[in-house]
Write an enzyme that holds these catalytic residues in place. Sequence first.
Site, PDB file in Angstrom:
ATOM      1  N   HIS A 131     -21.454 105.291  30.537  1.00  0.00           N
ATOM      2  CA  HIS A 131     -21.699 106.590  29.892  1.00  0.00           C
ATOM      3  C   HIS A 131     -21.556 107.782  30.841  1.00  0.00           C
ATOM      4  CE1 HIS A 131     -25.951 107.655  31.127  1.00  0.00           C
ATOM      5  NE2 HIS A 131     -25.979 106.381  31.435  1.00  0.00           N
ATOM      6  N   SER A 156     -21.076 103.004  35.768  1.00  0.00           N
ATOM      7  CA  SER A 156     -21.806 103.183  34.513  1.00  0.00           C
ATOM      8  C   SER A 156     -20.854 103.686  33.439  1.00  0.00           C
ATOM      9  CB  SER A 156     -22.925 104.206  34.724  1.00  0.00           C
ATOM     10  OG  SER A 156     -23.513 104.548  33.480  1.00  0.00           O
ATOM     11  N   CYS A 181     -33.485 111.872  34.879  1.00  0.00           N
ATOM     12  CA  CYS A 181     -34.407 110.747  35.015  1.00  0.00           C
ATOM     13  C   CYS A 181     -35.753 111.171  35.552  1.00  0.00           C
ATOM     14  CB  CYS A 181     -33.808 109.708  35.958  1.00  0.00           C
ATOM     15  SG  CYS A 181     -32.052 109.507  35.698  1.00  0.00           S
ATOM     16  N   THR A 233     -27.921 101.199  36.618  1.00  0.00           N
ATOM     17  CA  THR A 233     -29.267 100.825  37.073  1.00  0.00           C
ATOM     18  C   THR A 233     -29.309  99.326  37.351  1.00  0.00           C
ATOM     19  OG1 THR A 233     -30.304 102.617  35.835  1.00  0.00           O
ATOM     20  CG2 THR A 233     -31.718 100.753  36.444  1.00  0.00           C
ATOM     21  N   GLN A 246     -21.251 108.271  39.535  1.00  0.00           N
ATOM     22  CA  GLN A 246     -20.717 109.626  39.354  1.00  0.00           C
ATOM     23  C   GLN A 246     -19.318 109.779  39.959  1.00  0.00           C
ATOM     24  OE1 GLN A 246     -22.144 111.993  37.601  1.00  0.00           O
ATOM     25  NE2 GLN A 246     -24.244 111.276  37.435  1.00  0.00           N
TER      26      GLN A 246
HETATM   27  C1  LIG Z   1     -26.686 107.744  35.788  1.00  0.00           C
HETATM   28  C2  LIG Z   1     -26.768 107.188  37.151  1.00  0.00           C
HETATM   29  C3  LIG Z   1     -27.337 105.922  37.374  1.00  0.00           C
HETATM   30  C4  LIG Z   1     -27.911 105.097  36.261  1.00  0.00           C
HETATM   31  O1  LIG Z   1     -26.898 104.630  35.407  1.00  0.00           O
HETATM   32  P1  LIG Z   1     -27.243 103.949  34.006  1.00  0.00           P
HETATM   33  O2  LIG Z   1     -25.936 103.378  33.576  1.00  0.00           O
HETATM   34  O3  LIG Z   1     -27.721 105.054  33.122  1.00  0.00           O
HETATM   35  O4  LIG Z   1     -28.272 102.924  34.259  1.00  0.00           O
HETATM   36  C5  LIG Z   1     -27.370 105.457  38.656  1.00  0.00           C
HETATM   37  N1  LIG Z   1     -26.880 106.181  39.681  1.00  0.00           N
HETATM   38  C6  LIG Z   1     -26.326 107.381  39.509  1.00  0.00           C
HETATM   39  C7  LIG Z   1     -25.780 108.134  40.679  1.00  0.00           C
HETATM   40  C8  LIG Z   1     -26.258 107.927  38.234  1.00  0.00           C
HETATM   41  O5  LIG Z   1     -25.714 109.135  38.066  1.00  0.00           O
END
Ligand SMILES: *Cc1c(COP(=O)(O)O)cnc(C)c1O
Length: 397
Positions: A207, A205, A331, A75, A185
């Site tokens: 996680h 990201s 989300c 994010t 992703q």
């Molecule tokens: C999960 C996700 C985000 C947000 O990532 P965070 O690390 O949780 O802020 C943004 N873009 C995509 C495509 C995601 O799957």
Amino acid sequence: MKTEPVYLDHQATTPLDPRVFDAMEPFFSLQFGNPHSRQHRYGWEAEEAVEKAREQTAAAIGATAREIVFTSGATESNNLAIKGVARFHLQHGRHQPHVITLATEHKCVLESTADLQAEGTRLTVLPVTNSGLVDLDQLAAAIDEGTVLVSIMAVNNEIGVIQPLEEIGALCRARGVAFHTDAAQAAGKIEVDVEAQQIDLLSISGHKLYGPMGVGALYVRRRPRVRLTPLFSGGGQERGLRSGTLPAPLCVGLGTACQIAVAERAAESDRLAALRNRFLTSIRARVPDVVVHGDLQSRIPGNLNLGFDGCDGEALMTVLPDVAISTGSACTSASVEPSYVLRALGMSAALAGSSVRIGFGRFNTEEEVDYAAGRLAEAVQGIRANEQQPAAMVAGE
Ligand SMILES: *Cc1c(COP(=O)(O)O)cnc(C)c1O
């Protein structure tokens, strides 16, 4: 009898790999130093670990360590990339810089681009094809004299489709436009190479690739250099692009997660594709009219998004407490609106609302997949049987 629900929601988050946890642990205890402390061993040790993590993260996407900025997650990386580029142009006198993005982007991208409009940026949000992919001719036509940034995600978080990164990169480079991709992703799941794909900015990201929550990275190309205005004012860490003390344990976690993902990607892809196909075959045998949303070829192996006509997604979740899957993205699941991503594929609100996302991951087994497919098929049949009763009564009146 199963005690814990089967976890099939790996696009929402992935469990922390135990090897990542082991690598992080010392930095939560004995090696607690501030990586920016220059005068003693505590600081040096933390800094060394952070720099190793930076290299591991860079290696996963074909970048160099100096091009990696650690952030709190995708994010923040997306906000920094998109607002950073647009604001740099606004601050340097560019009249109405133009930004292009896609209708199926993550909310943090769509909201970032929408926020910029209030600051004087022009915005184009491109539609997608029925299979969820960008139309390259439409993208080429949308780029104009004022375009400064194209932000198109690598892999969609709801339908798992892979956008043609190489073609988008070539197009942007030829037209002199910076190309940002949200690879939350994609990183560690598919081949991502900032050189081959001519990517200028890329978000990761922790996680989403078996690393910890609360950490991410933004790749910022150095040659030719991409100029950004930072989001935060502060001590000027991360080459001035992201002030704030780096969370050494989380950075170590991200780096280790990237390193494992790269080493194991080929084998893991094959295994996940087999699990996914096994699940789909099982569902199709029992619910022949199931609809697969999004392109099945250009797609990460660990994702399915399935529509069950006349079968409310929320109702399915209610009767399946033992299988952790989701409707739409996590989300937006606080609202009852059907997924805007599925709607962008041209789907009716009814079918979009009758859909579930299933995400397979590193620790899933064949037994879990068989169990979950059986339970989902059973739930669909059960709900459909119940729906038919009142309808038959109405018809008989
Ligand atoms: C999960 C996700 C985000 C947000 O990532 P965070 O690390 O949780 O802020 C943004 N873009 C995509 C495509 C995601 O799957």
